[in-house]
Motif scaffolding. Structure first.
Motif, PDB file in Angstrom:
ATOM      1  N   GLY A   1       0.806  -1.213   0.000  1.00  7.72           N
ATOM      2  CA  GLY A   1       0.000   0.000   0.000  1.00  7.72           C
ATOM      3  C   GLY A   1       0.838   1.262   0.000  1.00  7.72           C
ATOM      4  N   HIS A   2       2.160   1.133   0.233  1.00  9.55           N
ATOM      5  CA  HIS A   2       3.054   2.289   0.187  1.00  9.55           C
ATOM      6  C   HIS A   2       3.351   2.622  -1.262  1.00  9.55           C
ATOM      7  N   VAL A   3       3.274   3.929  -1.576  1.00  6.64           N
ATOM      8  CA  VAL A   3       3.533   4.358  -2.944  1.00  6.64           C
ATOM      9  C   VAL A   3       4.499   5.535  -2.944  1.00  6.64           C
ATOM     10  N   TRP A   4       5.201   5.701  -4.083  1.00  6.55           N
ATOM     11  CA  TRP A   4       6.106   6.829  -4.280  1.00  6.55           C
ATOM     12  C   TRP A   4       5.850   7.421  -5.657  1.00  6.55           C
ATOM     13  N   ALA A   5       6.418   8.548  -5.913  1.00 10.97           N
ATOM     14  CA  ALA A   5       6.330   9.205  -7.221  1.00 10.97           C
ATOM     15  C   ALA A   5       4.877   9.382  -7.639  1.00 10.97           C
TER      16      ALA A   5
END
Length: 305
Positions: free
Chosen positions: A41-45
């Motif tokens: 569930g962790h996202v970047w960009a």
């Protein structure tokens, strides 16, 4: 180290290795909550990169496990676990002693050859130059500069010219390095400020440097006080370490203000003796290197080894 410090080091090693080993065993088995798409569930960009959950690869597990085994073996074989000396008996001092013995064995042949030649001839030997350069950087460069250009602020003379306070023969240079030199220029402030300035102008005139002609004429009779060391013509005296005043080479600066300061306040210099730090052979090689620095332009006129 003391027993207390030994126990403390042992405790820290066991604690750190224990925690690391626990994480190594626990990491592959821990259950990380995941979404239906198998991401955390962790996202970047801005959501374009999502964090997935994958098992650690087998090669990483095997390599990491091997590191724990190697670390344990190292602590058994080598010192590092408190006061434990290591099963191999290895020490840094012992390793250094072996390296020095091996290096000295390789140098013995060179040193024996170096002893056969006078300083002036040894100065042209490439091996002696290489060894002398290292000795110079380690022992002389702090005052004379890495290139031997000298340091006016320290009163350390340049070694790349042919102007010597105590003589520039191989024997003279060897004596300077071996036994050291101490020089003293007494203060002449008692002559009076005006006379000191006149005398400074006359000293400048000896080398043809810009000077006040009227002051120089007034200072000429006063130079009799200086002639006892520097000679009547100001050519210097190597036996006393009195510099030549006619060649525009100045130990403490050649400006009018510098010379006024030197005459009025005096100067004191000290070249330490290196016979307590360096061996006789090292001093010979160093003397040859210093001789080489001041004779680089005429090496072709001397017999090479």
């Amino acid at each position: 180290m003391s027993a207390g410090w030994s126990l403390w080091v042992m405790f820290l090693i066991v604690l750190n290795m224990g925690i690391t080993f626990f994480l190594f065993l626990w990491g592959p088995r821990v259950k990380i909550p995941t979404l239906p798409d198998q991401t955390t569930g962790h996202v970047w960009a801005h959501g374009t990169i999502r964090e997935a959950v994958r098992k650690l690869p087998l090669w990483w597990l095997l390599l990491s496990g091997a590191m724990f085994v190697i670390g344990a073996i190292y602590l058994v074989l080598y010192p590092g676990f408190g006061n434990h000396q290591g099963a191999l008996g290895w020490t840094a001092h012992g390793e250094l002693a072996k390296a020095e013995a091996a290096n000295n064995a390789r140098l013995d042949e060179l040193v024996l050859r170096f002893r056969e030649y006078p300083i002036e001839q040894l100065a042209d030997d490439p091996a002696a130059q290489q060894m002398g350069a290292r000795l110079f950087v380690d022992n002389c460069a702090a005052c004379h500069g890495r290139g031997g250009y000298g340091n006016v602020k320290l009163g350390a003379p340049s070694l790349i010219d042919d102007d010597w306070l105590y003589g520039g023969s191989g024997k003279d240079i060897l004596a300077s390095i071996h036994d050291g030199r101490s020089g003293l220029m007494p203060p002449w402030a008692s002559l009076g400020e005006d006379n000191v300035k006149n005398l400074a102008s006359y000293v400048l005139s000896l080398s043809g440097s810009p000077h006040d002609a009227a002051r120089a004429a007034a200072g000429k009779p006063l130079f009799a006080t200086c002639a006892a060391c520097h000679g009547e013509q100001g050519k210097g005296n190597p036996a006393l370490g009195a510099p030549n005043l006619t060649d525009r080479i100045w130990l403490h600066g050649g400006r009018y203000e510098d010379i006024v300061r030197t005459i009025g306040g005096g100067r004191q210099g000290h070249m330490p003796a290196w016979n307590t730090r360096l061996s006789e052979d090292q001093i010979r090689v160093l003397a040859a290197y210093v001789y080489h620095l001041s004779h680089q332009g005429d090496a072709a006129t001397r017999t090479t080894l």
